[in-house]
Design a protein around this motif. Sequence first.
Motif, mmCIF file in Angstrom:
data_model
loop_
_atom_site.group_PDB
_atom_site.id
_atom_site.type_symbol
_atom_site.label_atom_id
_atom_site.label_comp_id
_atom_site.label_asym_id
_atom_site.label_seq_id
_atom_site.Cartn_x
_atom_site.Cartn_y
_atom_site.Cartn_z
ATOM 1 N N ASP A 15 0.836 -1.217 0.000
ATOM 2 C CA ASP A 15 0.000 0.000 0.000
ATOM 3 C C ASP A 15 0.865 1.260 0.000
ATOM 4 O OD1 ASP A 15 0.774 -0.617 2.678
ATOM 5 O OD2 ASP A 15 -0.862 0.599 3.469
ATOM 6 N N ILE A 16 2.001 1.205 0.669
ATOM 7 C CA ILE A 16 2.900 2.373 0.703
ATOM 8 C C ILE A 16 3.563 2.543 -0.668
ATOM 9 C CG2 ILE A 16 4.987 3.348 1.768
ATOM 10 C CD1 ILE A 16 2.545 3.359 3.634
ATOM 11 N N PHE A 17 3.983 1.426 -1.272
ATOM 12 C CA PHE A 17 4.599 1.517 -2.599
ATOM 13 C C PHE A 17 3.582 2.063 -3.617
ATOM 14 C CE2 PHE A 17 6.074 -0.119 -6.711
ATOM 15 C CZ PHE A 17 7.325 0.472 -6.727
ATOM 16 N N ALA A 18 2.335 1.646 -3.475
ATOM 17 C CA ALA A 18 1.288 2.154 -4.379
ATOM 18 C C ALA A 18 1.134 3.663 -4.216
ATOM 19 C CB ALA A 18 -0.032 1.445 -4.088
ATOM 20 N N LYS A 19 1.179 4.129 -2.972
ATOM 21 C CA LYS A 19 1.061 5.582 -2.725
ATOM 22 C C LYS A 19 2.262 6.334 -3.296
ATOM 23 C CE LYS A 19 -1.906 5.259 1.313
ATOM 24 N NZ LYS A 19 -2.042 5.336 2.763
ATOM 25 N N MET A 20 3.461 5.763 -3.122
ATOM 26 C CA MET A 20 4.668 6.382 -3.700
ATOM 27 C C MET A 20 4.545 6.479 -5.221
ATOM 28 S SD MET A 20 7.495 4.254 -1.537
ATOM 29 C CE MET A 20 8.903 4.669 -2.564
ATOM 30 N N SER A 21 4.007 5.423 -5.821
ATOM 31 C CA SER A 21 3.873 5.384 -7.285
ATOM 32 C C SER A 21 2.914 6.454 -7.779
ATOM 33 C CB SER A 21 3.374 4.011 -7.737
ATOM 34 O OG SER A 21 4.281 3.022 -7.340
ATOM 35 N N VAL A 22 1.825 6.641 -7.051
ATOM 36 C CA VAL A 22 0.848 7.665 -7.447
ATOM 37 C C VAL A 22 1.480 9.053 -7.358
ATOM 38 C CG1 VAL A 22 -1.347 8.758 -6.817
ATOM 39 C CG2 VAL A 22 -1.178 6.268 -6.875
ATOM 40 N N VAL A 23 2.260 9.294 -6.295
ATOM 41 C CA VAL A 23 2.943 10.587 -6.146
ATOM 42 C C VAL A 23 3.972 10.760 -7.269
ATOM 43 C CG1 VAL A 23 4.481 11.949 -4.659
ATOM 44 C CG2 VAL A 23 2.546 10.723 -3.654
ATOM 45 N N ALA A 24 4.717 9.696 -7.562
ATOM 46 C CA ALA A 24 5.709 9.766 -8.651
ATOM 47 C C ALA A 24 5.014 10.113 -9.974
ATOM 48 C CB ALA A 24 6.462 8.445 -8.764
ATOM 49 N N LYS A 25 3.853 9.527 -10.194
ATOM 50 C CA LYS A 25 3.103 9.827 -11.426
ATOM 51 C C LYS A 25 2.694 11.295 -11.477
ATOM 52 C CE LYS A 25 -0.933 8.749 -14.144
ATOM 53 N NZ LYS A 25 -2.215 8.067 -14.259
ATOM 54 N N LYS A 26 2.181 11.818 -10.361
ATOM 55 C CA LYS A 26 1.762 13.230 -10.306
ATOM 56 C C LYS A 26 2.949 14.145 -10.585
ATOM 57 C CE LYS A 26 -2.081 12.967 -7.036
ATOM 58 N NZ LYS A 26 -2.432 13.045 -5.619
ATOM 59 N N ILE A 27 4.099 13.805 -10.007
ATOM 60 C CA ILE A 27 5.295 14.629 -10.211
ATOM 61 C C ILE A 27 5.767 14.518 -11.661
ATOM 62 C CG2 ILE A 27 7.726 14.942 -9.533
ATOM 63 C CD1 ILE A 27 6.784 14.065 -6.662
ATOM 64 N N ALA A 28 5.679 13.318 -12.228
ATOM 65 C CA ALA A 28 6.070 13.124 -13.629
ATOM 66 C C ALA A 28 5.241 14.025 -14.552
ATOM 67 C CB ALA A 28 5.887 11.654 -14.021
ATOM 68 N N THR A 29 3.951 14.094 -14.283
ATOM 69 C CA THR A 29 3.077 14.967 -15.081
ATOM 70 C C THR A 29 3.429 16.426 -14.840
ATOM 71 O OG1 THR A 29 1.331 13.325 -14.977
ATOM 72 C CG2 THR A 29 0.653 15.555 -15.541
ATOM 73 N N SER A 30 3.715 16.733 -13.571
ATOM 74 C CA SER A 30 4.017 18.118 -13.200
ATOM 75 C C SER A 30 5.308 18.640 -13.827
ATOM 76 C CB SER A 30 4.080 18.209 -11.668
ATOM 77 O OG SER A 30 4.219 19.536 -11.279
ATOM 78 N N VAL A 31 6.343 17.790 -13.925
ATOM 79 C CA VAL A 31 7.599 18.281 -14.542
ATOM 80 C C VAL A 31 7.388 18.545 -16.035
ATOM 81 C CG1 VAL A 31 9.165 17.271 -12.827
ATOM 82 C CG2 VAL A 31 8.632 15.964 -14.901
ATOM 83 N N GLN A 32 6.478 17.817 -16.651
ATOM 84 C CA GLN A 32 6.173 18.091 -18.061
ATOM 85 C C GLN A 32 5.325 19.357 -18.184
ATOM 86 O OE1 GLN A 32 6.797 13.939 -20.358
ATOM 87 N NE2 GLN A 32 4.810 14.913 -20.541
ATOM 88 N N ASP A 33 4.306 19.473 -17.332
ATOM 89 C CA ASP A 33 3.377 20.607 -17.436
ATOM 90 C C ASP A 33 3.991 21.915 -16.938
ATOM 91 O OD1 ASP A 33 1.582 18.804 -18.389
ATOM 92 O OD2 ASP A 33 0.311 18.761 -16.601
ATOM 93 N N ASN A 34 4.869 21.826 -15.937
ATOM 94 C CA ASN A 34 5.335 23.055 -15.284
ATOM 95 C C ASN A 34 6.811 23.379 -15.470
ATOM 96 O OD1 ASN A 34 2.758 23.720 -13.859
ATOM 97 N ND2 ASN A 34 3.136 21.701 -12.993
ATOM 98 N N LEU A 35 7.640 22.384 -15.791
ATOM 99 C CA LEU A 35 9.074 22.666 -15.976
ATOM 100 C C LEU A 35 9.493 22.581 -17.438
ATOM 101 C CD1 LEU A 35 10.721 20.749 -12.957
ATOM 102 C CD2 LEU A 35 9.890 23.100 -13.036
ATOM 103 N N GLY A 36 8.584 22.189 -18.284
ATOM 104 C CA GLY A 36 8.898 22.124 -19.715
ATOM 105 C C GLY A 36 9.605 20.857 -20.151
ATOM 106 N N ALA A 37 9.597 19.827 -19.291
ATOM 107 C CA ALA A 37 10.199 18.553 -19.705
ATOM 108 C C ALA A 37 9.390 17.970 -20.866
ATOM 109 C CB ALA A 37 10.235 17.581 -18.526
#
Length: 136
Positions: free
Chosen positions: A56-78
């Motif tokens: 359950d903790i790994f699943a939560k980490m994965s969801v956060v990693a996904k949100k950050i992955a989207t955020s670096v594309q949307d907000n940092l120009g990756a």
Amino acid sequence: MSTCIFCKIIEGEIPCSKVYEDVDVFAFLDIKPVNPGHVLVIPKKHYESIHDTPNDIFAKMSVVAKKIATSVQDNLGAKGVNIGMNNGKTAGQVVFHAHIHVMPRYGKDSFQLWIGEESKTDERTKIAKALQKALK
Ligand code: 5GP
Ligand code: ZN
């Protein structure tokens, strides 16, 4: 008192550039990034690697990693993003507090995660069978 560097970061004993925090998960910028915006996503409780991290903790980490992955594309120009996790010394793990790397790609680096090698069909069949059996 903890000797783990990431536990010290969570406890505020060592400063970091925090990007996200909730009850179970913490995320901050890597001090030695492969690219700007390289984030480490970690469980707040100390686990060594993927193997002892509860599902359950790994699943939560994965969801956060996904949100950050989207955020670096949307907000940092990756233009792309790699997600990675080193588990064990042999795999390159240096800090033994489980963490997922989120690594933005801007199209101007020579960073290469791995180079594949040719393999034989019967070798792949044997390996796949062994894993299928173990995963049943
Ligand atoms: P590993 O090789 O264990 O998967 O990666 C550990 C990562 O932690 C490395 O990319 C390294 O740069 C990062 N790191 C190590 N010590 C610190 C620190 O004190 N602060 C931050 N922000 N990152 C760290
Ligand atoms: Zn720790």
